[in-house]
Design a protein around this motif. Structure first.
Motif, PDB file in Angstrom:
ATOM      1  N   HIS A  84       0.834  -1.202   0.000  1.00 19.93           N
ATOM      2  CA  HIS A  84       0.000   0.000   0.000  1.00 19.93           C
ATOM      3  C   HIS A  84       0.867   1.250   0.000  1.00 19.93           C
ATOM      4  CE1 HIS A  84      -0.448   1.276   4.527  1.00 19.93           C
ATOM      5  NE2 HIS A  84       0.798   1.043   4.231  1.00 19.93           N
ATOM      6  N   ILE A  85       0.236   2.334  -0.378  1.00 17.90           N
ATOM      7  CA  ILE A  85       0.787   3.676  -0.234  1.00 17.90           C
ATOM      8  C   ILE A  85      -0.128   4.382   0.749  1.00 17.90           C
ATOM      9  CG2 ILE A  85       1.304   5.863  -1.366  1.00 17.90           C
ATOM     10  CD1 ILE A  85       1.647   4.274  -3.982  1.00 17.90           C
ATOM     11  N   PHE A  86       0.460   4.932   1.812  1.00 19.54           N
ATOM     12  CA  PHE A  86      -0.341   5.542   2.876  1.00 19.54           C
ATOM     13  C   PHE A  86       0.016   7.013   3.026  1.00 19.54           C
ATOM     14  CE2 PHE A  86      -0.361   6.803   7.416  1.00 19.54           C
ATOM     15  CZ  PHE A  86      -1.729   6.910   7.574  1.00 19.54           C
ATOM     16  N   LEU A  87      -1.016   7.857   3.040  1.00 19.46           N
ATOM     17  CA  LEU A  87      -0.861   9.295   3.269  1.00 19.46           C
ATOM     18  C   LEU A  87      -1.670   9.669   4.506  1.00 19.46           C
ATOM     19  CD1 LEU A  87      -1.266  10.555  -0.399  1.00 19.46           C
ATOM     20  CD2 LEU A  87       0.873  10.201   0.857  1.00 19.46           C
ATOM     21  N   ASP A 112      -5.016  11.079  -4.915  1.00 16.54           N
ATOM     22  CA  ASP A 112      -5.631  11.012  -6.248  1.00 16.54           C
ATOM     23  C   ASP A 112      -4.573  11.111  -7.350  1.00 16.54           C
ATOM     24  OD1 ASP A 112      -8.181  10.706  -5.260  1.00 16.54           O
ATOM     25  OD2 ASP A 112      -8.656  12.850  -5.334  1.00 16.54           O
ATOM     26  N   SER A 113      -3.590  11.999  -7.156  1.00 20.12           N
ATOM     27  CA  SER A 113      -2.552  12.161  -8.178  1.00 20.12           C
ATOM     28  C   SER A 113      -1.663  10.922  -8.252  1.00 20.12           C
ATOM     29  CB  SER A 113      -1.709  13.403  -7.889  1.00 20.12           C
ATOM     30  OG  SER A 113      -0.971  13.257  -6.686  1.00 20.12           O
ATOM     31  N   LEU A 114      -1.402  10.295  -7.108  1.00 16.82           N
ATOM     32  CA  LEU A 114      -0.605   9.063  -7.108  1.00 16.82           C
ATOM     33  C   LEU A 114      -1.364   7.933  -7.793  1.00 16.82           C
ATOM     34  CD1 LEU A 114       0.902   9.154  -3.490  1.00 16.82           C
ATOM     35  CD2 LEU A 114       2.147   9.456  -5.649  1.00 16.82           C
ATOM     36  N   LEU A 115      -2.656   7.848  -7.551  1.00 20.13           N
ATOM     37  CA  LEU A 115      -3.450   6.815  -8.207  1.00 20.13           C
ATOM     38  C   LEU A 115      -3.452   7.035  -9.719  1.00 20.13           C
ATOM     39  CD1 LEU A 115      -5.305   4.363  -8.066  1.00 20.13           C
ATOM     40  CD2 LEU A 115      -7.239   5.930  -7.742  1.00 20.13           C
ATOM     41  N   SER A 167      -6.250  -0.805  -6.010  1.00 16.97           N
ATOM     42  CA  SER A 167      -7.525  -0.306  -5.489  1.00 16.97           C
ATOM     43  C   SER A 167      -7.741   1.153  -5.861  1.00 16.97           C
ATOM     44  CB  SER A 167      -7.538  -0.433  -3.960  1.00 16.97           C
ATOM     45  OG  SER A 167      -6.675   0.541  -3.376  1.00 16.97           O
ATOM     46  N   GLU A 168      -8.946   1.618  -5.579  1.00 19.66           N
ATOM     47  CA  GLU A 168      -9.206   3.052  -5.598  1.00 19.66           C
ATOM     48  C   GLU A 168      -8.572   3.657  -4.341  1.00 19.66           C
ATOM     49  OE1 GLU A 168     -10.662   4.596  -8.070  1.00 19.66           O
ATOM     50  OE2 GLU A 168     -11.076   2.719  -9.150  1.00 19.66           O
ATOM     51  N   VAL A 169      -8.665   4.943  -4.177  1.00 22.96           N
ATOM     52  CA  VAL A 169      -8.210   5.577  -2.939  1.00 22.96           C
ATOM     53  C   VAL A 169      -9.207   5.211  -1.834  1.00 22.96           C
ATOM     54  CG1 VAL A 169      -7.776   7.748  -1.745  1.00 22.96           C
ATOM     55  CG2 VAL A 169      -7.082   7.471  -4.141  1.00 22.96           C
ATOM     56  N   LEU A 170      -8.708   4.644  -0.749  1.00 19.28           N
ATOM     57  CA  LEU A 170      -9.559   4.226   0.361  1.00 19.28           C
ATOM     58  C   LEU A 170      -9.228   5.066   1.598  1.00 19.28           C
ATOM     59  CD1 LEU A 170      -9.299   0.343  -0.052  1.00 19.28           C
ATOM     60  CD2 LEU A 170     -11.095   1.868  -0.904  1.00 19.28           C
ATOM     61  N   ARG A 171     -10.250   5.340   2.385  1.00 19.02           N
ATOM     62  CA  ARG A 171     -10.079   6.178   3.581  1.00 19.02           C
ATOM     63  C   ARG A 171     -10.189   5.327   4.834  1.00 19.02           C
ATOM     64  NH1 ARG A 171      -8.839   9.772   7.300  1.00 19.02           N
ATOM     65  NH2 ARG A 171      -9.398  11.957   6.940  1.00 19.02           N
ATOM     66  N   SER A 172      -9.205   5.418   5.711  1.00 16.77           N
ATOM     67  CA  SER A 172      -9.274   4.807   7.030  1.00 16.77           C
ATOM     68  C   SER A 172      -9.294   5.932   8.055  1.00 16.77           C
ATOM     69  CB  SER A 172      -8.064   3.899   7.256  1.00 16.77           C
ATOM     70  OG  SER A 172      -6.907   4.669   7.540  1.00 16.77           O
ATOM     71  N   ILE A 178      -3.770   3.464  -0.896  1.00 18.35           N
ATOM     72  CA  ILE A 178      -3.926   2.829  -2.205  1.00 18.35           C
ATOM     73  C   ILE A 178      -3.265   1.459  -2.076  1.00 18.35           C
ATOM     74  CG2 ILE A 178      -3.463   2.935  -4.677  1.00 18.35           C
ATOM     75  CD1 ILE A 178      -3.006   5.957  -4.317  1.00 18.35           C
ATOM     76  N   PHE A 179      -3.984   0.403  -2.421  1.00 21.90           N
ATOM     77  CA  PHE A 179      -3.468  -0.956  -2.279  1.00 21.90           C
ATOM     78  C   PHE A 179      -3.213  -1.602  -3.634  1.00 21.90           C
ATOM     79  CE2 PHE A 179      -5.747  -0.276   1.676  1.00 21.90           C
ATOM     80  CZ  PHE A 179      -4.908  -0.850   2.622  1.00 21.90           C
ATOM     81  N   ARG A 180      -2.259  -2.509  -3.637  1.00 21.84           N
ATOM     82  CA  ARG A 180      -2.104  -3.412  -4.774  1.00 21.84           C
ATOM     83  C   ARG A 180      -2.025  -4.834  -4.226  1.00 21.84           C
ATOM     84  NH1 ARG A 180       3.061  -3.242  -8.579  1.00 21.84           N
ATOM     85  NH2 ARG A 180       3.924  -4.528  -6.906  1.00 21.84           N
ATOM     86  N   MET A 181      -2.853  -5.706  -4.769  1.00 19.05           N
ATOM     87  CA  MET A 181      -2.851  -7.094  -4.333  1.00 19.05           C
ATOM     88  C   MET A 181      -1.714  -7.840  -5.015  1.00 19.05           C
ATOM     89  SD  MET A 181      -4.249  -9.371  -2.407  1.00 19.05           S
ATOM     90  CE  MET A 181      -5.841  -8.663  -1.956  1.00 19.05           C
ATOM     91  N   GLU A 182      -0.813  -8.369  -4.222  1.00 12.34           N
ATOM     92  CA  GLU A 182       0.303  -9.148  -4.753  1.00 12.34           C
ATOM     93  C   GLU A 182      -0.088 -10.608  -4.962  1.00 12.34           C
ATOM     94  OE1 GLU A 182       3.603  -7.725  -5.383  1.00 12.34           O
ATOM     95  OE2 GLU A 182       2.197  -6.049  -5.326  1.00 12.34           O
TER      96      GLU A 182
END
Length: 230
Positions: A84-87, A112-115, A167-172, A178-182
């Motif tokens: 994931h990428i976490f901001l 959004d720009s990273l996605l 994934s899309e941008v997800l909010r926690s 942003i996730f990528r399934m390996e």
């Protein structure tokens, strides 16, 4: 004598007899009432021991048979491997300040720009190393393996990703992801061993005893004349 021994065992857990009596009083019970309760409990236990079938006959053979006949109960469950990428972003609610709202908007805009960059073919690991704001950045966002239930609210959609999908941008509660399934790792059977066998033996004995107690209670109710007074 048996009742006295049990009461003494409970009383020994307290620093003094007075402390024991005080604890009973806090529960609305006198020492005599406690003795009567212990006596009733002991009588019931002895009655059951004398009239119910011996559950000690349940052993390793029955445990292994239960394991073999119920493979669906002994699976590790679906496992996942993702990055994931976490901001980081402040939690936003009705009490959020203007500064917090502005910080949230900046984090979302960056996500959004990273996605968009990922959709255009950018390298996920490289972006994670550069932009992710947690300890996974040095690993290219690698989260390792995890099972269902590992993700906090807002991130449940990750479980639906296919291998290689982003994934899309997800909010926690703590920010944007942003996730990528390996990998989607198959569930595996829990191996049969001494510890599992011991737990199964205890479980099967307890279940057998519970069924026997219930049957005996039903027999006693059928034999008795019960009057209820409201």
């Amino acid at each position: 004598a048996a009742i006295a021994t049990r009461v003494a065992g409970y009383a020994s857990r307290y620093p003094s007899p007075e402390a024991f009596r005080s604890a009973l009083q806090s529960q609305g019970m006198t020492e005599q009432e406690f003795r009567e309760t212990m006596g009733s409990d002991l009588a019931i236990r002895r009655y059951l021991e004398a009239t119910l079938p011996d559950t000690s006959t349940v052993g390793p053979g029955e445990a292994r048979a239960f394991y073999d006949q119920n493979p669906q109960l002994f699976q590790t469950g679906q496992r996942y491997h993702a990055r994931h990428i976490f901001l980081a972003a402040p939690r936003i609610d009705e009490t959020a300040t203007e500064t917090e709202r502005a910080a949230d908007e900046r984090a979302r805009s960056k996500a959004d720009s990273l996605l968009a960059a990922l959709r255009a073919g950018a390298d996920f690991e490289a972006l994670a190393r550069e932009w992710s704001e947690d300890e996974t950045a040095q690993r290219g966002g690698d989260l390792g393996e995890f099972g269902r239930g590992a993700m906090v609210p807002g991130l449940q959609g990750i479980y639906d990703l296919q291998e290689g999908e982003t994934s899309e941008v997800l909010r926690s509660p703590s920010g944007y992801h942003i996730f990528r399934m390996e990998e989607r790792l198959s569930s595996e059977p829990v191996p049969y061993g001494p510890q599992l066998e011991a737990r199964l033996v205890d479980q099967l004995r307890s279940e057998q005893q519970g069924r026997a107690v219930q049957q005996r209670l039903e027999e006693l109710r059928a034999e008795a004349t019960i009057e209820r007074t409201l």
